[in-house]
Design an enzyme around this catalytic site. Structure first.
Site, PDB file in Angstrom:
ATOM      1  N   TYR A 138       0.821  -1.211   0.000  1.00  4.71           N
ATOM      2  CA  TYR A 138       0.000   0.000   0.000  1.00  4.71           C
ATOM      3  C   TYR A 138       0.860   1.268   0.000  1.00  4.71           C
ATOM      4  CZ  TYR A 138      -4.759  -1.777   0.704  1.00  4.71           C
ATOM      5  OH  TYR A 138      -5.989  -2.341   0.543  1.00  4.71           O
ATOM      6  N   LYS A 189       2.498 -15.317   2.855  1.00  5.65           N
ATOM      7  CA  LYS A 189       2.739 -16.083   1.629  1.00  5.65           C
ATOM      8  C   LYS A 189       4.237 -16.387   1.587  1.00  5.65           C
ATOM      9  CE  LYS A 189       1.252 -17.843  -2.271  1.00  5.65           C
ATOM     10  NZ  LYS A 189       0.350 -19.007  -2.328  1.00  5.65           N
ATOM     11  N   ASP A 221      -3.637 -18.160   0.816  1.00  2.00           N
ATOM     12  CA  ASP A 221      -4.626 -18.864  -0.013  1.00  2.00           C
ATOM     13  C   ASP A 221      -5.362 -19.916   0.810  1.00  2.00           C
ATOM     14  OD1 ASP A 221      -2.209 -20.208   0.135  1.00  2.00           O
ATOM     15  OD2 ASP A 221      -2.178 -20.849  -1.966  1.00  2.00           O
ATOM     16  N   ASP A 245      -6.712  -6.742   3.939  1.00  2.00           N
ATOM     17  CA  ASP A 245      -7.777  -6.054   3.205  1.00  2.00           C
ATOM     18  C   ASP A 245      -8.715  -7.089   2.584  1.00  2.00           C
ATOM     19  OD1 ASP A 245      -9.154  -3.920   1.836  1.00  2.00           O
ATOM     20  OD2 ASP A 245      -8.118  -4.568   0.017  1.00  2.00           O
ATOM     21  N   ASP A 249     -12.790  -8.614   4.025  1.00  2.00           N
ATOM     22  CA  ASP A 249     -14.054  -8.581   3.279  1.00  2.00           C
ATOM     23  C   ASP A 249     -14.674  -9.980   3.226  1.00  2.00           C
ATOM     24  OD1 ASP A 249     -13.828  -5.859   2.747  1.00  2.00           O
ATOM     25  OD2 ASP A 249     -14.436  -6.081   0.650  1.00  2.00           O
TER      26      ASP A 249
HETATM   27  C1  IPM Z   1     -10.532  -0.869   3.526  1.00  2.66           C
HETATM   28  C2  IPM Z   1     -10.728  -0.261   2.158  1.00  2.66           C
HETATM   29  C3  IPM Z   1      -9.552   0.663   1.882  1.00  2.66           C
HETATM   30  C4  IPM Z   1      -8.301  -0.178   1.881  1.00  2.66           C
HETATM   31  C5  IPM Z   1      -9.709   1.456   0.573  1.00  2.66           C
HETATM   32  C6  IPM Z   1     -10.969   2.295   0.568  1.00  2.66           C
HETATM   33  C7  IPM Z   1      -8.509   2.337   0.319  1.00  2.66           C
HETATM   34  O1  IPM Z   1     -10.881  -1.251   1.216  1.00  2.66           O
HETATM   35  O2  IPM Z   1     -10.442  -0.099   4.513  1.00  2.66           O
HETATM   36  O3  IPM Z   1     -10.506  -2.084   3.613  1.00  2.66           O
HETATM   37  O4  IPM Z   1      -7.972  -0.816   0.888  1.00  2.66           O
HETATM   38  O5  IPM Z   1      -7.640  -0.220   2.927  1.00  2.66           O
HETATM   39 MG    MG Z   2     -11.042  -3.231   2.012  1.00  5.20          MG
END
Ligand code: IPM
Ligand code: MG
Length: 357
Positions: A138, A189, A221, A245, A249
């Protein structure tokens, strides 16, 4: 309680309004509340020509805690990186040194059937993803785009971690595990990447200082697969920025809706930024249909982590459980037989439930 309120873009303002409503109701006159609102994201560009205006940065620096909504606009990628509304959050994380991102995934019993996964896989789930937030690909340099001698576009990023960065997040992970089931799974990884090899070495070394915590390592993975197959085997997952990240999700879906997931991004002291995981959701913005519960639960995490009020944080959590058991649902978690409500009505329901929690 000195708090910066940064509603941002998309559904950010709507859900943040509800979190502030609940905050005011729960704190009442138990502590002085000093709320300062400031623009960020596209809202910052509109107001001050910068997605992270200097004035906003100052307010965030001076605050003890930051309530953040969401930042970004569709098509964001075409704007130069530093001026991108979505990148304002990344700049804020870096500037304030918010290196430890707590993303708990906890299934409310009432929502077990809202998940796409089977009840037995997720019932009673309580895991914590701890994501390193200020390093990795990042922020690594060099990054950019160039044209090769043959005239082709080429883009590049740098994945980089130093020992000290891994050490400090590892300590946070082991300490967090002490208040839970005492298990840490470090995800990397290491079979392919040097950064991950370093990550694994350092986490293992730090782990020796915590003999009471069970430490395991898993490739990312495989971790993605186990998250879907048997997520309850995890307690604390500690991982780098990009893996965290993605995995967070995935973990969000275990709980039924990403609209339920709070997060806390912490610096060395108690300072933190509290943010729903869901993002801007531009397709439903301004329609009073977004789920404010992730923002409300994030505010609860603020009471616990920045203001040392676990009593109030627990009340917020119980109030959210109560509105769910009373059948209140926003569209994202609606099921036949429950009661569909809008963003504001959900906030009001939580305030009402506080009196019983
Ligand atoms: C998160 C989001 C952010 C990230 C984006 C909006 C930059 O996806 O907080 O998970 O990738 O960190
Ligand atoms: Mg995210």
């Amino acid at each position: 309680m000195k708090i910066a309120v940064l509603p941002g873009d998309g559904i950010g303002p709507e859900v943040t309004t509800e979190a502030v409503k609940v905050l005011k109701a729960i704190v009442g006159n138990q502590a002085p509340l000093e709320l300062t609102q400031a623009a960020i994201g596209q809202a910052g560009t509109d107001e001050a020509g910068d997605p992270l205006p200097q004035a906003t940065l100052e307010i965030a620096r001076k605050a003890e805690a930051i309530l953040f909504g969401a930042a970004g606009v569709p098509g964001d990628e075409s704007i130069a990186y530093m001026m991108r509304p979505g990148a304002s959050l990344l700049r804020l994380r870096k500037d304030l040194g918010l290196f430890a991102n707590f993303r708990p995934a906890l299934t409310f019993p009432e929502l077990v059937d809202a998940s796409t996964l089977k009840r037995e896989v997720i019932e009673g789930l309580d895991l914590l993803i701890l994501r390193e937030l200020t390093g990795d690909i990042y922020f690594g340099e060099p990054r950019g785009e160039r044209v090769t001698p043959s005239g082709e576009r080429q883009a590049f990023n740098t994945m980089v971690y130093s020992e000290s960065e891994v050490e400090r997040i590892a300590h946070v992970a082991f300490r967090a595990a002490r208040g839970r089931q005492r298990k840490v799974c470090s995800v990397d990884k290491a079979n392919v990447l040097e950064t991950s090899k370093l990550w694994r070495d350092v986490v293992a070394r730090v782990g020796k200082e915590y003999p009471d915590i069970e430490l395991t390592h898993m490739f990312v993975d495989a971790a993605a697969m186990v998250l879907m197959r048997a997520p309850k085997q995890f307690d604390v997952i500690v991982t780098g920025n990009i893996f965290g990240d993605i995995l967070s999700d995935a973990a969000a879906m275990l709980t039924g809706s990403i609209g339920m997931l709070p997060s806390a991004s912490m610096a060395h002291d108690r300072k933190g930024l509290y943010e729903p995981v869901h993002g801007t959701a531009p397709d439903i913005a301004g329609k009073n249909i977004a789920n404010p519960l992730a923002a409300i639960l994030s505010m609860g995490m603020m009471l616990r982590h920045s203001f040392d009020r676990p009593d109030l944080a627990d009340r917020v959590h119980r109030a959210v459980g109560r509105v769910l058991s009373e059948g209140f649902r926003t569209a994202d978690i609606f099921q036949p037989g429950t009661r569909k409500v809008g963003t504001r009505e959900m906030g009001d329901a939580v305030v009402a439930a506080l009196h019983h929690s």
